[in-house]
Scaffold this motif. Structure first.
Motif, mmCIF file in Angstrom:
data_model
loop_
_atom_site.group_PDB
_atom_site.id
_atom_site.type_symbol
_atom_site.label_atom_id
_atom_site.label_comp_id
_atom_site.label_asym_id
_atom_site.label_seq_id
_atom_site.Cartn_x
_atom_site.Cartn_y
_atom_site.Cartn_z
ATOM 1 N N ALA A 1 46.533 42.683 48.220
ATOM 2 C CA ALA A 1 45.301 43.042 47.512
ATOM 3 C C ALA A 1 44.092 42.282 48.054
ATOM 4 C CB ALA A 1 45.452 42.761 46.025
ATOM 5 N N GLU B 1 40.627 44.133 48.266
ATOM 6 C CA GLU B 1 40.011 44.398 46.975
ATOM 7 C C GLU B 1 39.449 43.121 46.349
ATOM 8 O OE1 GLU B 1 42.702 47.821 47.742
ATOM 9 O OE2 GLU B 1 42.824 45.660 48.011
ATOM 10 N N HIS C 1 49.171 47.970 45.381
ATOM 11 C CA HIS C 1 49.767 47.726 46.683
ATOM 12 C C HIS C 1 50.950 46.776 46.603
ATOM 13 C CE1 HIS C 1 46.331 49.812 48.105
ATOM 14 N NE2 HIS C 1 45.491 48.787 48.063
ATOM 15 N N SER D 1 41.987 47.476 41.600
ATOM 16 C CA SER D 1 42.162 46.039 41.838
ATOM 17 C C SER D 1 42.982 45.706 43.068
ATOM 18 C CB SER D 1 42.836 45.397 40.625
ATOM 19 O OG SER D 1 44.184 45.848 40.524
ATOM 20 N N GLY D 2 43.743 46.682 43.574
ATOM 21 C CA GLY D 2 44.650 46.405 44.674
ATOM 22 C C GLY D 2 46.048 46.028 44.225
ATOM 23 N N LEU D 3 46.237 45.855 42.922
ATOM 24 C CA LEU D 3 47.566 45.496 42.415
ATOM 25 C C LEU D 3 48.605 46.581 42.691
ATOM 26 C CD1 LEU D 3 46.691 43.815 39.003
ATOM 27 C CD2 LEU D 3 47.792 42.714 40.941
ATOM 28 N N TYR E 1 49.383 37.508 46.676
ATOM 29 C CA TYR E 1 48.462 38.624 46.486
ATOM 30 C C TYR E 1 47.823 39.129 47.772
ATOM 31 C CZ TYR E 1 49.049 37.217 41.665
ATOM 32 O OH TYR E 1 49.602 36.906 40.445
ATOM 33 N N TRP F 1 41.564 39.476 38.687
ATOM 34 C CA TRP F 1 40.867 38.548 39.577
ATOM 35 C C TRP F 1 39.681 37.865 38.901
ATOM 36 C CZ3 TRP F 1 44.982 39.297 41.826
ATOM 37 C CH2 TRP F 1 45.411 40.522 42.331
#
Length: 289
Positions: free
Chosen positions: A214, A217, A286, A282-284, A211, A155
């Motif tokens: 995420a 995040e 998910h 990072s939420g990636l 995305y 990000w």
């Protein structure tokens, strides 16, 4: 526009600092240099953003927009006039910067270019303009880079890319300016309680974004919530940087929380292991199908 410099010629060592808005790193750097007997030309785009520096006896506040060549040139003329007309500058601190946290492929290119215009090309413009004054005093350039320039954090691609470019430029400049008697210090800044997140673009994911899983995040990183509780105060950070500058340090200096740890990790650990750490927050995760 700006404060009127003293009617008498300034005889103290001098520093010009960009990005001195209240509550930020630049304002604390101005106070730290001032406390060490340096006359500071503190700059930002609007004087109203520097009320915390108003009234300090050896601080001249100036309006300076790093994206405007005419604004940069006007600031140079003010410094020349205030330092005997011949012009001299002991320290140039390129501190102005803007942040951007958003998925790379969904970032508006105009916004991405804005990041480079301030974080990289603005530094180049200010440096080129003030270089004759630095050569005259065997001065020092201090460039505020970032740990982001040494990492591949999701990000933050365009902000990190601008800082990586600045890091390379700054360290190359260090070699090229050494024969001219000018030192260059590249500050790899860690987590510091600056205003950079407050002044950043806060974009929202489109409903069709890849995305969306995420989103929480990304929003947390963009607002600074992810790092604020782990950050060093601007006053402590500024004191350490100014100590380095007054001490004549050059080259890379890793300052701020997590700076030393990041330096050690990027030196010792393989990229794949650092990637695991960065991706984990990072939420990636998910998005894994």
């Amino acid at each position: 526009m700006g404060d009127s410099p003293e009617s008498k010629t300034i005889t103290l060592p001098t520093a010009l600092i960009t990005g001195c808005s209240d509550g930020g790193i630049g304002s604390s750097l101005a106070k730290a240099f001032h406390a060490r007997g340096v006359h500071v030309f503190a700059t930002t785009r609007k004087l109203s953003k520097m009320t915390g520096l108003e009234g300090l006896p050896n601080v001249t506040r100036l309006e300076l927009d790093v994206e405007s060549p005419s604004s940069v040139a006007a600031a140079k003329e003010t410094v020349i006039a205030a330092t005997s007309g011949d012009g001299r500058l002991n320290y140039l601190v390129n501190n102005s910067g803007v942040n951007l946290n958003f998925p790379a492929v969904e970032t508006d290119i105009k916004e991405a270019k804005k990041v480079f215009d301030v974080n990289f090309w603005g530094v180049v413009s200010v440096t080129n303009t003030f270089l004759p004054l630095l050569i005259a005093s065997n001065g020092m350039i201090i460039n505020n880079v970032s740990l982001a320039g040494a990492l591949y954090a999701p990000w933050g691609s365009f902000y990190a890319a601008s800082k990586a470019a600045l890091r390379t430029y700054s360290e190359t400049l260090r070699l090229e300016l050494a024969p001219l008697g000018v030192k260059v210090m590249t500050v790899m800044t860690g987590l510091v309680t600056s205003q950079i997140f407050d002044n950043a673009q806060h974009n929202y994911l489109a409903e069709t974004s890849h995305y969306t899983p995420a989103a929480a995040e990304i929003a947390s990183l963009s607002s600074g919530r992810t790092v604020k509780s782990h950050s060093m105060s601007t006053a402590v950070y500024a004191q350490r940087v100014v100590d380095d500058a007054i001490g004549g340090r050059s080259g890379e200096r890793w300052r701020g929380n997590m700076a030393s740890v990041t330096w050690l990790c990027t030196w010792l650990l393989p990229t794949w292991l650092i990637d695991i750490v960065l991706v984990s927050t990072s939420g990636l995760k998910h998005m894994v199908k």
